[in-house]
Structures are given as C-alpha cells and as structure tokens.
Design an enzyme around this catalytic site. Sequence first.
Site, PDB file in Angstrom:
ATOM      1  N   ASP A 320     -11.073   5.125 -41.759  1.00 29.26           N
ATOM      2  CA  ASP A 320      -9.914   5.069 -40.911  1.00 29.26           C
ATOM      3  C   ASP A 320      -9.713   5.708 -39.637  1.00 29.26           C
ATOM      4  OD1 ASP A 320      -9.440   6.662 -42.963  1.00 29.26           O
ATOM      5  OD2 ASP A 320      -7.431   6.581 -43.099  1.00 29.26           O
ATOM      6  N   GLU A 515     -14.758  18.314 -42.881  1.00 26.27           N
ATOM      7  CA  GLU A 515     -15.032  16.986 -43.557  1.00 26.27           C
ATOM      8  C   GLU A 515     -16.144  16.240 -42.685  1.00 26.27           C
ATOM      9  OE1 GLU A 515     -11.337  14.592 -42.790  1.00 26.27           O
ATOM     10  OE2 GLU A 515     -11.272  15.371 -40.752  1.00 26.27           O
TER      11      GLU A 515
END
Length: 579
Positions: A320, A515
Amino acid sequence: MNNLMLFCCSSVVLFTCVKSAFPPPCDSEIYCAGDILHQVQKAKLFDDDKHFVDMKLRATPDVVLSAFRNLSNESPNATVPSSKLLEFLSTYFEEPGKEFESWTPPDWHDKPKFLGKIADQELRNWAEKIHHLWKSLGRKIRDDVKDHPQLYSQIYTPHPVVVPGGRFRELYYWDSYWVINGLLLSEMTHTAYGMIRNFLYLVNSYGFIPNGGRIYYERRSQPPFLTLMVESYYQATKDKEFLRTALPVLEQEYRFWMQNRSVKVEINGTEHTLNRYNVQVGLPRPESYTDDLEVAEGLSDDRREQLWTDLKAGAESGWDFSSRWYVDSEASSNGSLTQTRTSQILPTDLNALLCRNEKKLASFHRILGDGDSAALYDQAAARRLEAIESVLWDAERGAWFDYNLLTHSSHFEFYPSNLAPIWAECYSQPAMGEKAVQYLKESGALQFPNGVPTSLRESGQQWDFPNAWPPLQHMLIEGLSKLPSENAKQVAFDLAQRWIKTNWLAYIKYDAMFEKYDVNGDGKPGGGGEYEVQLGFGWTNGVALQLLDQYGGSLSSGGRSVSTGLLLPLVHSVLLTLQ
C-alpha cells in the site's frame, strides 16, 4: 433499504451521508465510522491520522458519543471548531500507547550461535546490535484491554509480541513472518511461540487474521504467512504436539482465503480458481482517513465507494500503495492512486504463497500420519500449479505476471513478485527457473547498487521505484538460492551482498534500521507514500539476520577483516554491483 447502510456526517463537510452496501471497518462508532472520526480527522489535529484512532477512551463509548452530540449541537452547522475538538479529546481520550506495558523478552540472551558464522568483524558487531533491537521492540498488552475492550481500538491478544516499530506500535500480520524467523535465529523460541499463538487466537476469534492488532483492521487481512510461521517454528523445535494443535487453525484460515478471496477465471476454455485481495468496505480507512477523502474528491458516490474498497484491498496486499494496482480508464496500468483497482488483479505472489501453503499443509498432515488429508492438499496445490501456469506464466518472457480481470490480460511491468513462484517452488519445469533468472537479468532491475527496486516506475507511491523492501529482497534471494544453477546462486549472493551493505551503511550513518531503503545512493532510507519512513524495524532486522546467517561466511562490510579465501567471490560481487 436494500441492505444499504448509511454513515452520516455533518452537513457542511465533504459528504453528508455515504450510502454503502458494505459494513463499516468495525462496529465502533468512534474508531471506524461516524461523526467523531470524521470531524477529528478532517480537522487534521495530528500529523498522522493513525494517532487519533489509537487513542484510548477515558469514558464508555456511549458517554463519549453523547458528549460529542451535545458539543455538535452547540456548534454552528454542527461543525465543532478545532480548539473545541482538542478540548474534547483532552477530556475524553488518552494519548496512544497506554494499551501497552513495558516488556523485555525473557528469552533474550547475549551471543546467539549464528553470530559465530559471520566472518566479517564489522558485520558481526552490527548483527549483535540488531539482536539487541528485539528488546526495544517488545510489547505486552495490558490486562485492562482484555477487561475493558470498549475503551480501546487495540485488539487484545494474550501473548507479548515484537512489533515493527515507529507508527506501527501494534502487531502486524505479514511483517511477523520475518520477525519470527529472526527471533528463532536469536534463539528466542518462546517469544516466537507466543507470537504464533496470538495469530492462532486471532483466527479462532475472527476466522482469519486481521491486517494488524486494531479493530479498524478487522475486515481486512494481509498476505497469509501463518502456515509458514508454523513451518519455521516446527523446523526449529520439532514440536509435533504444537503442530497437531495448530493445524486445524491453519486449515480454517486457508478456508477463509478460498471462500472469501478466490475467483474463477477461464483461459482457453478451461476454468481455473485463483486468489485475489478483496475487501468489501466502502468507507475511508480510519487510520488514513483524510488521505482517502482527498484521493476520492470529485468522484461519484459509486466510484468513490469502489475506490475505497480497492484501497483497502491494496492495504490487504501489504503493497500500500503501488502502480501495480492501477488500472486507468483504458484498463491499462497507467494512471494514479485514483485508478487503484486491486480487487480486479490476480497477484502472482499471493497465489505462489497459497501454493506453498497448500504444499505445507499436505506435509503437516503427512507428518501427523494423515495421508488422506495430505492427498487433498496435494491435489489443491496441483490445481493451483496448473492455474498459475495457465493464467500467470508467460513462456516467451520467462516469468509470471499479474492477471487483470477487467482486460483479461497480463500486466507485463517488472515487479520482484514476478518471480514469486521460484520462492514458493511452485513451477513444473526446471527450465522455468533458469528462464526466470534470465528474465531478471534482462529486466533492468539488477542495475542498482542497493537492491532490487519494487518496480521500475517512479509513481511517488512507496511500493514503487526507487524503494526496495526487505521481504521482497528476501523472497527473491531465497528463491534464487534454491535453484540448482551456479548462475542463479551467484545472483542470489550478489543481491544479499548489496542488501546487507546498504542496511549496514544506513545503520552506520543513522544508527537505525528502516522499513525500506532507496536502491540508489550510499545507504539511505526509502520514501514516498502516506507517511514518513519508519524506524525499528521488525522485518528489516529479521531479513538482515537471515541473510547474515545464510551467507555470513562470505558477506563483506567493505572492510579488511575477511579471510583471503573469501575474496574472489566478493570481488566478483562488487564488479557485478558496479555494472
């Protein structure tokens, strides 16, 4: 009302009343739908929409809702000014994070054995620091969440967890596969066991695993990695009784995906069943509420609702967001976030994962002595293999490609997911693996110094160029390393070297694990998307430890402390990196 549900907001905001044939993200009129959520998020009181929906209530929902109705009635056009909203929040809500208590994993200890396999002293020291990060990412949910669930958006789970980090302060589903693999390398078996038990608990509670540990995630999942988590744990412990306990729950989750996320597609007169991401909730995501309002501005009611369902499906995919999910008015993959149609795409990686799951479920039944059940899952895997090769495989290009249900055609852009069946070992002919390696070499994706980009399109979304994500690197490297050819194994090692180098360089500069990373430059975090890059970071740590374990005798930080016997492959790797 023809099963339509109405979600009404004040008369002066973007929309007055949304008609939806679908349920809200959860049953809460505060955290998932309703006027409090709408007005607070529209006022942009916080930098991140997730902040509000993670706040704890100081009073019961009925009291809070009644107080807000009174406040709205006193306000012009029922719109509460920002100053009054802040006073209201101060009175009736607490800051996020109150749902957790401090917790250090009791099975953490110094010097796990895998550190001894790392030849490069700099990398060994760094791996030890990553191992230390598990302590800072541990979370235990307070008993008050179990006793008073109506006051929290947090979903109670009975065992402590290791979280991703940053804004992701709670448990997340697919992240945890790489976290658990890292924990097992760190010999934190009990912590890994507790995390898996939490996921089994969630399947028993919901019939599937929500995206993350919040009620506003209750109607969407993430890539179904639970079966592979159990596989990792079983390989580490050989705990057959735990496998016996877990297996019925794994089958329950599998049924959810087959009953709620599958679709039939006909190719050359033969009907196949494959899976997709598909979340039928036609409202903004509570944790990204204003983003979803803004991207849908100016659309018709039907088109807006469709977009919101597809954005949630994109969130369910874990990607996403990405140009991978775009389908424009000509039904091609050009366009922007407004053209997201995730539910109309059959993803290669999801189906490869489910193929691997089916084979593991067969294996688990065989281990437990149930040959009949094993045969059923063998048959399911064989059917899926046939479907993948009929619908997704392209022999001319030598890879597997997502399938567009609107155009009945393949999407030929590069994504690392195009090689997911290699990772899943879900292909019928050895030559397919070698063709896929050649496809990768010719794709242009290997030209970057810091890893393989998520796509070759710079859309501004975080699951596109120039970002590289840990799970995609690991799946690609693991898949290539399992192929028989030295060519494939060398590409796998080279990619591992690039990835470890960029993680290490970024750690040296920023004293942090991120991340995602940028494929260009000399070690820096990625960017783009809806929020700032996050520190922590659970799956990044897990992937780094797995690669250091697999290739620790050969990987180099670029320093001098590698034995001379390892220099030849390292020189070759560096030369490949510079090409």
